[in-house]
Design an enzyme around this catalytic site. Sequence first.
Site, PDB file in Angstrom:
ATOM      1  N   SER A 127      55.081 -15.872 -13.020  1.00  0.00           N
ATOM      2  CA  SER A 127      56.385 -16.098 -12.373  1.00  0.00           C
ATOM      3  C   SER A 127      56.271 -15.922 -10.862  1.00  0.00           C
ATOM      4  O   SER A 127      56.845 -16.696 -10.091  1.00  0.00           O
ATOM      5  CB  SER A 127      57.427 -15.112 -12.913  1.00  0.00           C
ATOM      6  OG  SER A 127      57.507 -15.208 -14.308  1.00  0.00           O
ATOM      7  N   ASP A 144      61.844 -14.715 -15.153  1.00  0.00           N
ATOM      8  CA  ASP A 144      61.454 -13.709 -14.156  1.00  0.00           C
ATOM      9  C   ASP A 144      61.314 -14.293 -12.752  1.00  0.00           C
ATOM     10  O   ASP A 144      61.147 -13.537 -11.783  1.00  0.00           O
ATOM     11  CB  ASP A 144      60.094 -13.087 -14.525  1.00  0.00           C
ATOM     12  CG  ASP A 144      60.218 -12.015 -15.594  1.00  0.00           C
ATOM     13  OD1 ASP A 144      61.358 -11.624 -15.908  1.00  0.00           O
ATOM     14  OD2 ASP A 144      59.166 -11.580 -16.106  1.00  0.00           O
ATOM     15  N   PRO A 199      46.674  -9.243 -14.154  1.00  0.00           N
ATOM     16  CA  PRO A 199      46.327  -9.546 -15.548  1.00  0.00           C
ATOM     17  C   PRO A 199      47.330 -10.530 -16.158  1.00  0.00           C
ATOM     18  O   PRO A 199      48.522 -10.422 -15.912  1.00  0.00           O
ATOM     19  CB  PRO A 199      46.436  -8.181 -16.251  1.00  0.00           C
ATOM     20  CG  PRO A 199      46.350  -7.178 -15.185  1.00  0.00           C
ATOM     21  CD  PRO A 199      46.863  -7.808 -13.928  1.00  0.00           C
ATOM     22  N   LYS A 243      55.149  -7.531 -10.437  1.00  0.00           N
ATOM     23  CA  LYS A 243      56.330  -6.662 -10.599  1.00  0.00           C
ATOM     24  C   LYS A 243      56.094  -5.702 -11.754  1.00  0.00           C
ATOM     25  O   LYS A 243      55.295  -5.974 -12.668  1.00  0.00           O
ATOM     26  CB  LYS A 243      57.614  -7.472 -10.838  1.00  0.00           C
ATOM     27  CG  LYS A 243      57.654  -8.348 -12.110  1.00  0.00           C
ATOM     28  CD  LYS A 243      58.119  -7.623 -13.371  1.00  0.00           C
ATOM     29  CE  LYS A 243      58.109  -8.517 -14.587  1.00  0.00           C
ATOM     30  NZ  LYS A 243      58.059  -7.794 -15.864  1.00  0.00           N
TER      31      LYS A 243
HETATM   32  O1  C5P Z   1      62.148 -17.566 -19.498  1.00  0.00           O
HETATM   33  P1  C5P Z   1      60.783 -17.329 -20.012  1.00  0.00           P
HETATM   34  O2  C5P Z   1      59.968 -18.591 -20.079  1.00  0.00           O
HETATM   35  O3  C5P Z   1      60.069 -16.238 -19.321  1.00  0.00           O
HETATM   36  O4  C5P Z   1      60.968 -16.846 -21.497  1.00  0.00           O
HETATM   37  C1  C5P Z   1      59.943 -16.882 -22.482  1.00  0.00           C
HETATM   38  C2  C5P Z   1      60.589 -16.683 -23.831  1.00  0.00           C
HETATM   39  O5  C5P Z   1      61.125 -15.356 -23.927  1.00  0.00           O
HETATM   40  C3  C5P Z   1      61.810 -17.584 -24.079  1.00  0.00           C
HETATM   41  O6  C5P Z   1      61.425 -18.790 -24.660  1.00  0.00           O
HETATM   42  C4  C5P Z   1      62.646 -16.753 -25.016  1.00  0.00           C
HETATM   43  O7  C5P Z   1      62.150 -16.879 -26.331  1.00  0.00           O
HETATM   44  C5  C5P Z   1      62.369 -15.344 -24.591  1.00  0.00           C
HETATM   45  N1  C5P Z   1      63.400 -14.808 -23.677  1.00  0.00           N
HETATM   46  C6  C5P Z   1      64.612 -14.392 -24.201  1.00  0.00           C
HETATM   47  N2  C5P Z   1      65.564 -13.855 -23.366  1.00  0.00           N
HETATM   48  C7  C5P Z   1      65.328 -13.723 -22.060  1.00  0.00           C
HETATM   49  C8  C5P Z   1      64.103 -14.141 -21.495  1.00  0.00           C
HETATM   50  C9  C5P Z   1      63.156 -14.679 -22.341  1.00  0.00           C
HETATM   51  O8  C5P Z   1      64.841 -14.485 -25.417  1.00  0.00           O
HETATM   52  N3  C5P Z   1      66.260 -13.172 -21.285  1.00  0.00           N
END
Ligand code: C5P
Length: 300
Positions: free
Chosen positions: A104, A137, A95, A13
């Site tokens: 994701s 994501d 990548p 994406k």
């Molecule tokens: O959900 P995901 O594992 O992709 O998120 C990785 C990190 O990015 C989370 O631990 C958080 O610190 C940050 N994050 C956030 N707000 C979001 C998505 C991710 O703060 N909406």
Amino acid sequence: MNEFSFKLPAYAKINWFLRVLGVRDDGFHELCTMFQTVSLHDDLSFAEDAEIILTCDDARIPVDENNLIVRAALRLKKEFKIEMGARIHLEKNIPSPGGLGGGSADAAVTLIGLARLWNLKIDREKFCEIGASLGSDVPFFFYGGTALGAGRGTEITPVEDINEKFLLIVAPAVDVSTAEAFARLNAARLTNSGSKSILEICRNEAARQHSRQITPTNDFERVIFKIEPEIERVKHSLLETGAHSALMSGSGASVCGVFDNEETRQATIKALENESSWRRFAVATVSRGEYCEALKVVSD
Ligand code: C5P
């Protein structure tokens, strides 16, 4: 490949825009973004087995529980009390990390593939619930095409597909941690009135994105360009050599340039020939219909 039952693509994406509205009570950030699937993809092959076994053609990719594919498989197994396992082979092209949602997309396609392999009837809502527990994501990849992402990025609203045939994704050899990117934004705590008005702005932004009326914004660029100037150099190179717009995807490091035609895209590819550490991918958008067809899932 013969020993696998079937193979599915996991499309990358990009984000047409990405606004971070503030910090939520749960510590995550409230987002408004417009996701888009593109033709760059990993491939996942599936076969029945006694255990969950992941193999990958790229030795740099972990094949244990650090990989979202394994976590997705174990989550599904537990949720549906499945006795069987599965062998999954990943052909990695996206990548990683790159802000292109590769991990994701792989996780979402793992859930779709294993549901097929294990004969599970799972609706999109359930897929999204399991997906959101794996990463913010992931739910988008149960829709594909062009879609708005709100909340943590997990509340998906499909919108009319944007059709761009001449995109160039450039990924410099820079690793950006998503958690660090969010922390560096130093976003204010969310207030209800503020978030409502910004969401309204995002909806308008989405409408104008369709008619190419805006210069797209990614709120991460401000902080990430400071710590990784190479990414800003990629963006400027794309704009200077013929892209009519260029935006970092997610929290980086990939930048996606949009071109008017194949000639201008080729001119940029040629102009960037000497940047040997920049990976380049000439891609097109993948519509929701094409996405669902490729994954053999029903679109609505
Ligand atoms: O959900 P995901 O594992 O992709 O998120 C990785 C990190 O990015 C989370 O631990 C958080 O610190 C940050 N994050 C956030 N707000 C979001 C998505 C991710 O703060 N909406």
